[in-house]
Design an enzyme around this catalytic site. Structure first.
Site, PDB file in Angstrom:
ATOM      1  N   SER A 146       0.765  -1.141   0.386  1.00 48.79           N
ATOM      2  CA  SER A 146       0.138   0.338  -0.267  1.00 48.79           C
ATOM      3  C   SER A 146       1.133   1.559  -0.405  1.00 48.79           C
ATOM      4  O   SER A 146       1.753   1.440  -0.480  1.00 48.79           O
ATOM      5  CB  SER A 146      -1.455  -0.135   1.628  1.00 48.79           C
ATOM      6  OG  SER A 146      -2.316   0.713   0.808  1.00 48.79           O
ATOM      7  N   GLU A 240      -9.765  -2.786  -7.009  1.00 49.47           N
ATOM      8  CA  GLU A 240      -9.074  -1.589  -6.729  1.00 49.47           C
ATOM      9  C   GLU A 240      -8.602  -0.874  -7.402  1.00 49.47           C
ATOM     10  O   GLU A 240      -8.759   0.145  -8.207  1.00 49.47           O
ATOM     11  CB  GLU A 240      -7.307  -2.469  -5.876  1.00 49.47           C
ATOM     12  CG  GLU A 240      -7.240  -3.749  -5.239  1.00 49.47           C
ATOM     13  CD  GLU A 240      -5.864  -3.591  -4.472  1.00 49.47           C
ATOM     14  OE1 GLU A 240      -5.703  -2.663  -3.924  1.00 49.47           O
ATOM     15  OE2 GLU A 240      -5.338  -4.811  -4.780  1.00 49.47           O
ATOM     16  N   HIS A 270      -7.611  -5.011  -1.038  1.00 48.30           N
ATOM     17  CA  HIS A 270      -6.104  -4.195  -1.264  1.00 48.30           C
ATOM     18  C   HIS A 270      -5.235  -5.322  -0.663  1.00 48.30           C
ATOM     19  O   HIS A 270      -5.457  -5.494   0.625  1.00 48.30           O
ATOM     20  CB  HIS A 270      -6.487  -2.908  -0.243  1.00 48.30           C
ATOM     21  CG  HIS A 270      -5.921  -2.529  -0.513  1.00 48.30           C
ATOM     22  ND1 HIS A 270      -5.372  -1.734  -1.178  1.00 48.30           N
ATOM     23  CD2 HIS A 270      -5.206  -1.416   0.675  1.00 48.30           C
ATOM     24  CE1 HIS A 270      -3.989  -1.102  -1.367  1.00 48.30           C
ATOM     25  NE2 HIS A 270      -4.015  -1.407   0.155  1.00 48.30           N
TER      26      HIS A 270
END
Length: 298
Positions: A146, A240, A270
């Site tokens: 991320s 996503e 995610h």
């Protein structure tokens, strides 16, 4: 796609994405701290040690498969405002197993208390410390998820620009690469993404940037020149909102290094790799990370 994955999508949509809400960082952090006790403990055959390196703190994770000469700098996610290595104890030992290395998960400073470029400064300092203790950069790797995956790519750009030795490869899971928020998937996948709210991202970017240009490559690696960077493996879920962040980044990287690999996993949420205790796709993704590192590393 497995039945477990479909059930997981429903579960995280219900608990993590329930319509509009006010983004409160302190509540987010408090909720994360409350969940730490539920993070599965690593097995007895792994070992986690806190290592103080000047002002930095690492969580060094090893297993019986870890080779003494192989090291991974791991940068956690959390939108630059939350997260810590403690929430990854169920995951980092599996990376250590798959890559056959010691994993050094860094506690980097968080916004808004420590905005850009604090996280990058800590990542650079952490890498330099590892570099001093890893004579052969062919056995040194960088990974993240991320925001931490975006940070890992920013780190590569900074190291290259500073003329420092680069790691053998990097792995970016569901990377956030564009804090200017221009990806089409932010809108096209807004309903399909079971976890992330696109409406949160502008505020999160403001917390981190604190007035800095969102297109500066050291915050948004999508806008950097990838010439000379090592091969990168990028994994992202097809639904996503950050899918375009990953796809566009991979396309730029591959122009200069054809060994870069992009994997788009159908309907995965995610950073689905973190759901490895229950998700067969997470096991497969981690195994493929190990295969990628074996193919490019020493």
């Amino acid at each position: 796609m497995s039945l477990r994955a479909e059930l997981l999508r429903l579960g995280i949509r219900f608990f993590l994405k329930r319509g509009t809400h006010h983004l409160d960082i302190e509540t987010w952090r408090k909720d994360m701290r409350a969940t730490e006790k539920f993070v599965p403990r690593p097995p007895a055959r792994s070992q986690t040690t806190k290592v103080n390196a000047g002002r930095l703190t690492f969580h060094r994770v090893t297993t019986e498969a870890s080779r003494a000469e192989r090291h991974v700098l791991y940068l956690h996610g959390g939108a630059y405002v939350s997260g810590a290595p403690a929430y990854y104890r169920h995951f980092t030992w599996r990376i250590a197993d798959a890559v056959k290395a010691s994993v050094w998960a860094l506690e980097y400073r968080l916004a808004p208390e420590h905005p850009f470029p604090a996280a990058l400064e800590d990542a650079v300092a952490g890498y330099h410390w590892l570099l001093d203790n890893t004579p052969d950069t062919r056995r040194l790797f960088v990974m993240g998820d991320s925001a931490g995956a975006g940070l890992a790519l920013c780190l590569l750009l900074k190291l290259r620009d500073d003329g420092r030795p680069l790691p053998a490869a990097a792995v970016a899971m569901s990377p956030w690469t564009d804090l200017a928020l221009t990806g089409l998937s932010l809108t096209s996948n807004a309903a399909a993404d079971p976890m992330l709210n696109a409406d949160d991202l502008p505020e999160l970017a403001r917390y981190y940037l604190a007035g800095a240009d969102p297109r500066t490559p050291y915050a948004s690696p999508l806008y950097g020149d990838p010439a000379g960077l090592p091969p990168v493996m990028i994994q992202v879920g097809s639904d996503e909102i950050l899918a375009d962040d990953a796809i566009r980044m991979a396309e730029k990287l591959r122009q200069h290094n054809p060994r870069t690999r992009l994997e788009i996993w159908p309907r995965m949420p995610h950073v689905w790799q973190l759901f490895v205790p229950v998700l067969p796709e997470a096991h497969r993704a981690i195994a493929q990370i190990g295969e990628f590192i074996a193919s490019v590393g020493g």
